[in-house]
Design a protein around this motif. Sequence first.
Motif, PDB file in Angstrom:
ATOM      1  N   ILE A  59       0.834  -1.210   0.000  1.00  0.00           N
ATOM      2  CA  ILE A  59       0.000   0.000   0.000  1.00  0.00           C
ATOM      3  C   ILE A  59       0.863   1.253   0.000  1.00  0.00           C
ATOM      4  O   ILE A  59       0.618   2.204  -0.757  1.00  0.00           O
ATOM      5  N   ASP A  60       1.889   1.263   0.848  1.00  0.00           N
ATOM      6  CA  ASP A  60       2.755   2.440   0.944  1.00  0.00           C
ATOM      7  C   ASP A  60       3.488   2.685  -0.371  1.00  0.00           C
ATOM      8  O   ASP A  60       3.639   3.830  -0.813  1.00  0.00           O
ATOM      9  N   ALA A  61       3.954   1.606  -0.994  1.00  0.00           N
ATOM     10  CA  ALA A  61       4.629   1.746  -2.286  1.00  0.00           C
ATOM     11  C   ALA A  61       3.663   2.273  -3.348  1.00  0.00           C
ATOM     12  O   ALA A  61       4.035   3.103  -4.185  1.00  0.00           O
ATOM     13  N   ALA A  62       2.415   1.795  -3.305  1.00  0.00           N
ATOM     14  CA  ALA A  62       1.419   2.263  -4.274  1.00  0.00           C
ATOM     15  C   ALA A  62       1.147   3.756  -4.102  1.00  0.00           C
ATOM     16  O   ALA A  62       1.054   4.500  -5.087  1.00  0.00           O
ATOM     17  N   PHE A  63       1.038   4.200  -2.854  1.00  0.00           N
ATOM     18  CA  PHE A  63       0.810   5.625  -2.618  1.00  0.00           C
ATOM     19  C   PHE A  63       2.037   6.454  -2.996  1.00  0.00           C
ATOM     20  O   PHE A  63       1.903   7.593  -3.450  1.00  0.00           O
ATOM     21  N   GLY A 133      11.621   5.209 -14.606  1.00  0.00           N
ATOM     22  CA  GLY A 133      12.304   4.095 -13.964  1.00  0.00           C
ATOM     23  C   GLY A 133      12.730   4.444 -12.548  1.00  0.00           C
ATOM     24  O   GLY A 133      12.700   3.606 -11.646  1.00  0.00           O
ATOM     25  N   ARG A 134      13.122   5.687 -12.343  1.00  0.00           N
ATOM     26  CA  ARG A 134      13.506   6.151 -11.010  1.00  0.00           C
ATOM     27  C   ARG A 134      12.332   6.057 -10.046  1.00  0.00           C
ATOM     28  O   ARG A 134      12.493   5.670  -8.886  1.00  0.00           O
ATOM     29  N   ASP A 135      11.138   6.406 -10.526  1.00  0.00           N
ATOM     30  CA  ASP A 135       9.950   6.320  -9.676  1.00  0.00           C
ATOM     31  C   ASP A 135       9.677   4.873  -9.269  1.00  0.00           C
ATOM     32  O   ASP A 135       9.370   4.590  -8.107  1.00  0.00           O
ATOM     33  N   LEU A 140       9.878   0.446  -5.246  1.00  0.00           N
ATOM     34  CA  LEU A 140      10.448  -0.812  -4.765  1.00  0.00           C
ATOM     35  C   LEU A 140      11.210  -0.594  -3.461  1.00  0.00           C
ATOM     36  O   LEU A 140      11.132  -1.414  -2.534  1.00  0.00           O
ATOM     37  N   GLY A 141      11.933   0.524  -3.384  1.00  0.00           N
ATOM     38  CA  GLY A 141      12.663   0.838  -2.161  1.00  0.00           C
ATOM     39  C   GLY A 141      11.730   1.015  -0.977  1.00  0.00           C
ATOM     40  O   GLY A 141      12.008   0.532   0.129  1.00  0.00           O
TER      41      GLY A 141
END
Length: 216
Positions: A59-63, A133-135, A140-141
């Motif tokens: 969820i956090d990665a999606a936001f 790609g950076r986003d 992923l990070g």
Amino acid sequence: MPSASNRVLSPTERVSEILFGLIMVLTFTGALSVADAGREDVRAMLIGAIGCNLAWAIIDAAFYLLGCLTENGRNGLLLREIRNAPDPETAARRIAEVLPDRVAEALGPDDFARITGHLRTVESPAPRPSLSGRDWRGGLGVFLLVFLSTFPVVLPFLFVRELHPAMRLSNAIAMAMLFGAGFLLARYAGMRPVRTGLAMVIVGAVLVAMTIALGG
């Protein structure tokens, strides 16, 4: 959001995601009763903690990606507004609005004109915002930081059979991680590392207690 530096995630973003994952897992380990819990309770806690942090990492990665998409669209809109400004004053005003106040105050008309001229030579933004790609690497990070921060705190329950020492070791690891996160954040922000680290331990403990009390 990604900064202009070579880092995909800023130190503040990294520490924030680690703290988020830590607080989430501590709501599970902190709710475990040393006096009453058995191995099945520990197993349920481990499954719940890992599953919850996995879900919140997604969820956090999606936001994060949604925020990147919004910012990319806003940046493109701002670039078009500056390039299509009817006069230099309007362009300078739009540039100044997105700069820190002290930076904007230090710039003169010639500086704004030079910035405007440069922006008119860069590649035109896409009609619709997209993710770079950076986003995606940043997303992923975020996922990895939230999810992987679970394991140092729950590992003692996997390798220490006695619940009481496992709980004490888990809490010690969590406090060390909270202190380390505050310490690193303070060094990045020019604050007092030791005091900030200790404050982070206290704040983390309060947040965990509140979350448990509210049924989180």
